[in-house]
Enzyme design. Structure first.
Site, PDB file in Angstrom:
ATOM      1  N   TRP B 321     -13.140  -2.906  59.814  1.00  0.00           N
ATOM      2  CA  TRP B 321     -13.384  -2.396  61.168  1.00  0.00           C
ATOM      3  C   TRP B 321     -12.076  -2.348  61.956  1.00  0.00           C
ATOM      4  CZ3 TRP B 321     -12.405  -4.705  65.886  1.00  0.00           C
ATOM      5  CH2 TRP B 321     -12.954  -4.067  67.008  1.00  0.00           C
ATOM      6  N   HIS B 322     -11.235  -3.350  61.712  1.00  0.00           N
ATOM      7  CA  HIS B 322      -9.982  -3.422  62.472  1.00  0.00           C
ATOM      8  C   HIS B 322      -9.045  -2.272  62.140  1.00  0.00           C
ATOM      9  CE1 HIS B 322     -11.313  -7.490  63.430  1.00  0.00           C
ATOM     10  NE2 HIS B 322     -10.456  -7.448  64.426  1.00  0.00           N
ATOM     11  N   GLY B 323      -8.992  -1.887  60.893  1.00  0.00           N
ATOM     12  CA  GLY B 323      -8.076  -0.797  60.561  1.00  0.00           C
ATOM     13  C   GLY B 323      -8.297  -0.278  59.164  1.00  0.00           C
TER      14      GLY B 323
END
Lengths: 309, 478
Positions: B321-323
């Protein structure tokens, strides 16, 4: 008063007023204190910039970033040209800083020649937020127009007396010591040797900064009007350059002004001797600076002011 | 618009004052307009992407409420897939494309889809998750459908939490848009205090630490392991101050207008276990993954092995989700492993804890060790988070373990400011965490003079030592 109907608002406004007035008072007192300390600098980075703007009367001056600061040795220039030289280069700056300094200097006197050292990607990099080094000189009429490049709302931000001296507290204390002589006429030598023998590739991925180019053209035009010879130099860099924007801008400026000459040392093998000349990818060490300064000084000597083509 | 920009310094008071001046029935229009203006400071046309997400989930919510059984579930799936599709195109397409390219190359297959040269809309993952949270809650029956399109849009777009959270649940925030908030002294003062403290954390600590961290990490091949280790510790605090600073400002802005957003950080580096750390760090996201991924997978009400798998996969998704980069997946996976391993030693650690509790010194030493150990584990994981690729992360670890040497200081001034203000933060949080000196606090002191002196001092410190380069918040990129 309508505010008496709303005790919470009244109470809040009272507190806010007291706090804001205290902040304004503290800002004024501390800001003036820092301004005083700034004016009492005897050595160091801040002193050198103030000296460049307010005091230098050297025949030749070098302007630019850390590359200018570490590449042009005044001793060499003075020996070869038999005249005075001051290095006005400052770490983490670019051409707009050079323009501001040049504008302030020519307001006082006309040097015999000016060297402007340009970064390999100068005209495609933004200097927003990086011109804060000029904020303490906001009262100088020549410097003031360049402060707008530091970001929006500079005039409003300058209502704060502390803001121009933001993050300078330790510099101000250190600069009070006149024995802190790391430089010779502005030049700070680097004594390290680059241990990395792999050359990086430099490119200019960003679009040209039209505002910056315009400011540079304007400044060079002013120098031309005053018949001050200008040597624009992209000094050696230990990297393979595939840049085109910045050299083209420099070349166009040189073509348009007869007192301006452009020397590009990018991709010149002689200067890319990592174990001999370079302190790191972007800076010459002491040995490199001496040889490079000698080469530039000879070029100036062979083409004295007024004869540069 | 950045919270640490001068634009926001003008925007915030104007929006807040107008909010209180306007009659209640027009306030939602005002807040929605302000939120649009706030978002349009980035890339204006990207507001259309936001509009697509809003439209999808607004109508999905209505259809879910109206339907029953399989149709209800179908609408939920359609909504989730369409919302995630937007996220996929903008955030993950290039990642999958380049990985498929790599595999195709490996097997000498002909595959060539062009890389999309698009900029990721700011905060896309945040408002996507907030939007998803709404449809899931409507599907579960925990939230009544919101038929007022304006209010629903405001739920997704509310400017304080639009680009980097806290990721709110509809049950907490939607009803607040209908409530009439009168000007309340305590709310306004609490909000402003949060904002100033958040700005302090961002511009005085995070952005100062960033100078050293960037200097070392961007030239990791030129630095030794000692400097890289220091840069990693600095990064742990940089990201904390950056993100919690943002959250404080967001919560503070909302609070001045009477809105109560959820707490997002609770002094995470004082946690004594990784599990506790995740209850204190980015709480709105951790609970989102707990409620919408971990528990639906079975949570801990399954076999031990399945529970480990659930934990691991939840954290891997959280990392992703972060990257769109393997470094984030590994960062997430590593945190998952940190949570799984202690479960093997649960009985032993419980017994040891009971024994140590009987001796005050031993108990204190154990707590201190656990806190430092947890920090070390988290810091190790941050190496993956900070590194641009796996090769760099491995090189950094190699140097930290084997190649030590003199510490790179860089700019003396930056180092001094970094260390001093980091210590200030730690002391303040230490007092808050352990409620020392009768719960002493400068900001909430009973003495009005001391309170006001502390506000003024903090503003002066920000002016004197803040880094005013309007740098982005790290989490904006997600």
């Amino acid at each position: 008063m309508i505010l008496y109907k709303y005790p919470d608002i009244r109470r809040f406004l009272q507190s806010l007023t007291i706090i804001l007035l205290t902040i304004i008072f503290c800002d004024f007192v501390i800001g003036r204190g820092m301004e005083y300390l700034y004016s009492k600098q005897k050595s160091g980075l801040l002193y050198r910039t103030t000296y460049s703007i307010d005091s230098t009367t050297a025949d030749y001056i070098a302007l630019g970033s850390s590359r200018a600061n570490h590449h042009y040795d005044p001793k060499v220039f003075e020996a070869v040209l038999g005249t005075s030289f001051y290095n006005c280069g400052r770490d983490a700056q670019g051409v707009l800083f050079s323009c501001a300094l040049a504008a302030a200097i020519i307001n006082r006197y006309n040097p015999k020649g000016i060297i402007i050292d340009i970064l390999p990607d100068e005209f495609t990099r933004s200097e927003e937020g990086k011109l804060s080094s000029l904020l303490p000189y906001y009262k100088n009429e020549a410097v003031r127009p360049y402060l707008g490049f530091n970001g929006k709302f500079q005039n409003v931000k300058l209502l704060s007396h502390i803001y121009p001296y933001n993050s300078l507290f330790t510099n101000l204390i250190v600069g009070l010591n006149n024995k802190h002589d790391e430089d010779y006429k502005g030049y700070v030598e680097l004594n390290t040797v680059n241990t990395n023998d792999r050359m990086i590739t430099l490119s200019e991925p960003n679009p040209p900064d039209s505002g910056k180019i315009k400011a540079f053209y304007k400044l060079v035009g002013e120098l031309e009007q005053r018949h001050i010879p200008v040597l624009i130099i992209i000094s050696p860099v230990y990297a393979t350059n595939i840049n085109s924007v910045t050299p083209e801008v420099c070349l166009n400026v040189a073509k348009k002004n007869k007192n301006v000459r452009f020397l590009n040392f990018m991709n010149v093998k002689y200067w890319q001797r990592q174990d001999l000349f370079s302190a790191d990818e972007f800076h010459l060490n002491k040995a490199g600076a001496i040889v490079f300064s000698e080469a530039i000084a000879k070029i100036i000597a062979e083409n004295p002011p007024g004869k540069i083509e | 618009m950045l919270f640490n920009s001068f634009d926001f310094l003008l925007f915030f008071p104007i929006v807040t004052i107008l909010y209180f001046l306007l009659p209640h029935k027009y306030r939602w229009i005002h807040l929605l307009t302000a939120s649009c203006v706030f978002y349009c400071f980035f890339i204006p046309v990207y507001i259309l992407i936001l509009l697509i997400t809003i439209l999808i989930d607004y109508f999905a919510g209505i259809y879910i409420e109206r339907s029953e059984g399989k149709r209800r579930k179908a609408w939920l799936v359609i909504s989730i897939l369409s919302t995630c599709l937007v996220l996929f195109v903008f955030k993950y397409f290039n990642f999958f494309n380049s990985n498929i390219n790599f595999i195709a190359d490996f097997f000498h297959l002909n595959y060539s889809l062009p890389i999309l040269s698009i900029i990721l809309p700011i905060g896309l993952s945040f408002h996507t998750f907030q939007s998803l949270s709404y449809v899931i809650e409507v599907y579960r029956g925990n939230q009544k459908v919101e038929t007022h399109f304006g209010i629903y849009s405001l739920y997704v777009m509310f400017y304080p939490q639009l680009v980097a959270g806290p990721i709110e649940r509809p049950q907490n925030i939607l009803h607040q848009f209908y409530e009439k908030h009168e000007f309340n002294y305590n709310d306004v003062v609490t909000g402003l205090k949060k904002i100033v403290w958040g700005i302090f954390k961002k511009v005085v600590i995070a952005d100062r630490l960033a100078i050293y961290v960037n200097a070392v990490y961007l030239n990791h091949d030129k630095h030794n392991g000692t400097s890289l280790a220091i840069a990693t510790v600095f990064f742990a605090f940089q990201i904390y101050c950056d993100f919690s600073g943002y959250s404080d400002i967001a919560i503070g802005c909302a609070r001045t207008m009477g809105f109560k957003l959820m707490t997002n950080f609770n002094r995470p580096y004082f946690a004594r276990s990784v599990s506790e750390f995740w209850k204190r760090w980015h709480i709105s996201l951790s609970t989102w993954f707990r409620d919408y991924v971990y528990i639906p997978l079975g949570g801990n009400r399954v076999s031990k092995l399945r529970n480990y798998f659930n934990l691991f996969i939840t954290f891997c998704i959280s990392g992703f989700w972060h990257g769109a980069n393997w470094t984030y997946v590994i960062w997430g996976g590593l945190n998952g492993i940190y949570l799984i391993i202690p479960q093997f030693f649960y009985k032993f650690s419980k017994h040891a804890g009971n024994v140590f509790k009987q001796n005050k010194i031993l108990d204190f030493s154990m707590k201190l060790f656990n806190t430092l150990w947890t920090f070390l584990l988290i810091a190790i994981a941050w190496v993956f988070f900070r590194s641009p690729d796996l090769k760099t992360a491995i090189a950094v670890f190699d140097k930290i373990i084997y190649k030590h040497g003199p510490v790179f200081i860089g700019n003396n001034k930056n180092m001094i400011f970094s260390v001093v203000f980091l210590l200030v933060l730690l002391v303040v949080e230490f007092f808050e965490e352990f409620k020392l000196l009768n719960n002493f606090s400068f900001f909430n002191n009973s003495s009005m003079v001391l309170r006001r002196v502390s506000y003024v001092s903090l503003v002066i410190i920000i002016l004197m030592f803040g880094v005013f380069d309007s740098s982005q918040f790290i989490y904006f990129q997600f």
